[in-house]
Write an enzyme that holds these catalytic residues in place. Structure first.
Site, short mmCIF file in Angstrom:
data_model
loop_
_atom_site.label_atom_id
_atom_site.label_comp_id
_atom_site.label_asym_id
_atom_site.label_seq_id
_atom_site.Cartn_x
_atom_site.Cartn_y
_atom_site.Cartn_z
CD GLU A 131 67.55 221.10 37.15
OE1 GLU A 131 66.87 220.33 37.87
OE2 GLU A 131 67.52 222.33 37.23
CB THR A 184 59.56 224.61 37.08
OG1 THR A 184 59.97 224.57 38.44
CG2 THR A 184 60.68 225.20 36.26
#
Lengths: 311, 311
Positions: A131, A184
């Protein structure tokens, strides 16, 4: 072992009131990582299918192979070689935990090929590293549920403290992905750094209510607690007709509805498959009214998380 | 019915991470309200024992009789008369829910004398009105548990949404009241109106962890979740040697320790009576080292809440 295939499911992070602390896995879709052993040391990306050529093909920069290299380094293994095929079965930047699913499938696959040096729980920090490579921060609210399954709570990031809570058997998720894209990083950037004490208390009340509601199988309490006074009011402006789509879900049997992860996907939770299907139809129809195509996924909460696929 | 006595227990509000949303009742001490029917309409305070003359003696201004008058008005009853004796069994401004216990004992007693026009749950808004008279705001985190018993969560104030969650059988509370006084209004005044998003997320994680820990009987999770990054760092400066007293509790078997309500009382939760007693002794000794006398109360969580006493 000469070849391994691992599947890791899409996930819904935040779950209305639980920004950065709640997430759950759904059954489908999910990404698949395929490894084939090679004699030559090193990790090579043989193919990525379904990303429209957007993901990095260099092993260091791609988050899936990046975590694999990280794991090999951690284990002090230098002579391992494999080819990687990544099957992207969900869109990038969708709010469905796309990068998390790929990273989790990657760590599951290489761990299997190496003879399981790590337990599933121990794989979590590696997947979180994926991530970090993909989005710049090592969040666990997608990788946690994608790896472990179930409804996951991240009590703390430092030290990492993550656990699952039981959910009612008859709880179904509707996930709707409108054909628009949100970055994001942008979705995080628009958030305010300060929250009023009043809103903090309201959010804490809803967090407590959602945990208790899920653990007690109290659907009314789940419904009343699916309220986000901090993040949703800010991020929802990035999703066209958000309020109307949410209302469509609530008017058609959903217990609650909010943004999935950082969006633009929206999710709803419902009691029973029929309500979840009705919410899906209504949400898609409302997006269509705004001229936006959307893909829908209806499923129970995925209790198992990622898994090794056998042919 | 010519006379009624009602008991309402002391309570611990906030419970570390749950500012304004968590509270639980303990077994002792508690206030007692005694009512004696009179022919003359109106409510008269016959006596208040144990307040050192500090509470208002006028029926309108005293929170116990104030809520009784409020209830009579709500019911449209004009010809009712009674004398009230309030036995204050805990110090004022102690962080033990003193005003809440009195108000709850009051509404329990008059409801009984009137033949129970209200259910216990329905008495809550009246008791909250007593908190408004006493402290200026109608909080429920003391009156809720004092009235209902158990570990109470207030999900929302508007609309009021309150419920209890189960706690492990072997959970004990240590409540230590040092002989210093903090005004509830001051304790609220020093709080900041803004919280960083980072601290909000940390607090939400702990709220989720404490609810899940209590419901799962997971003592380790309870312990890890009893962390307050928002209120305790500010309010603890009002309590001399707070850190040392807290450490004394943690070093002597407590799962966690924080401020009870707005202080200056401190509470600890422990697994088993022996740990709770050890924490009590250690906390009192540490306050004594700072030249402060303290009273200690050790009890299981009170599951029943307020009750009518029969002679």
């Amino acid at each position: 072992m000469n070849s391994v295939k691992a599947f890791a499911p899409a996930t819904v992070a935040n779950v209305a009131c639980g920004f950065d602390i709640f997430g759950f896995a759904i059954k489908e879709p999910g990404d698949v990582v395929e490894l084939r052993r090679c004699d030559e040391p090193g990790i090579v990306i043989a193919d990525i299918i379904g990303d429209e050529g957007r993901l990095p093909r260099s092993a260091e920069k791609n988050s899936v192979t990046g975590v694999m290299l990280h794991m090999l380094k951690h284990l002090g293994i230098k002579d391992f070689g494999c080819e990687v095929v990544l099957h992207k079965n969900m869109p990038l930047g969708s709010g469905m935990g796309s990068s998390a699913a790929s990273a989790v499938a990657g760590v599951m696959a290489i761990n299997e090929m190496l003879g399981q040096p790590f337990t599933r729980q121990e794989l979590l920090p590696f997947a979180m590293e994926g991530e970090r490579i993909a989005s710049g921060s090592a969040h666990a609210d997608n990788v946690g549920p994608s790896l472990l399954g179930g409804f996951v709570v991240i009590r703390s990031y430092n030290p990492l403290d993550i656990f699952t809570i039981p959910v009612p058997d008859d709880l179904y998720c509707t996930l709707v992905h409108p054909d628009i894209e949100i970055n994001t990083k942008d979705a995080r950037f628009i958030l305010k750094n300060e929250v009023s004490l009043k809103n903090t208390i309201a959010q804490m009340g809803n967090v407590a209510g959602l945990v208790a509601g899920l653990m007690k199988s109290d659907y009314d309490l789940i419904s009343r607690s699916m309220v986000d006074v901090i993040i949703e009011p800010v991020r929802s402006i990035l999703i066209p007709d958000f309020k109307e789509v949410k209302q469509a879900a609530l008017s058609n049997g959903a217990l609650g509805c909010s943004i999935s992860g950082s969006g633009p996907s929206m999710f709803a939770l419902s009691r029973g498959l029929e309500n979840a299907n009705n919410a899906a139809t209504a949400m898609r129809a409302r997006f269509a009214q705004a001229g936006i195509e959307s893909a829908i996924h209806v499923s129970a909460i995925n209790q198992g998380g990622a898994m090794i696929l056998t042919d």
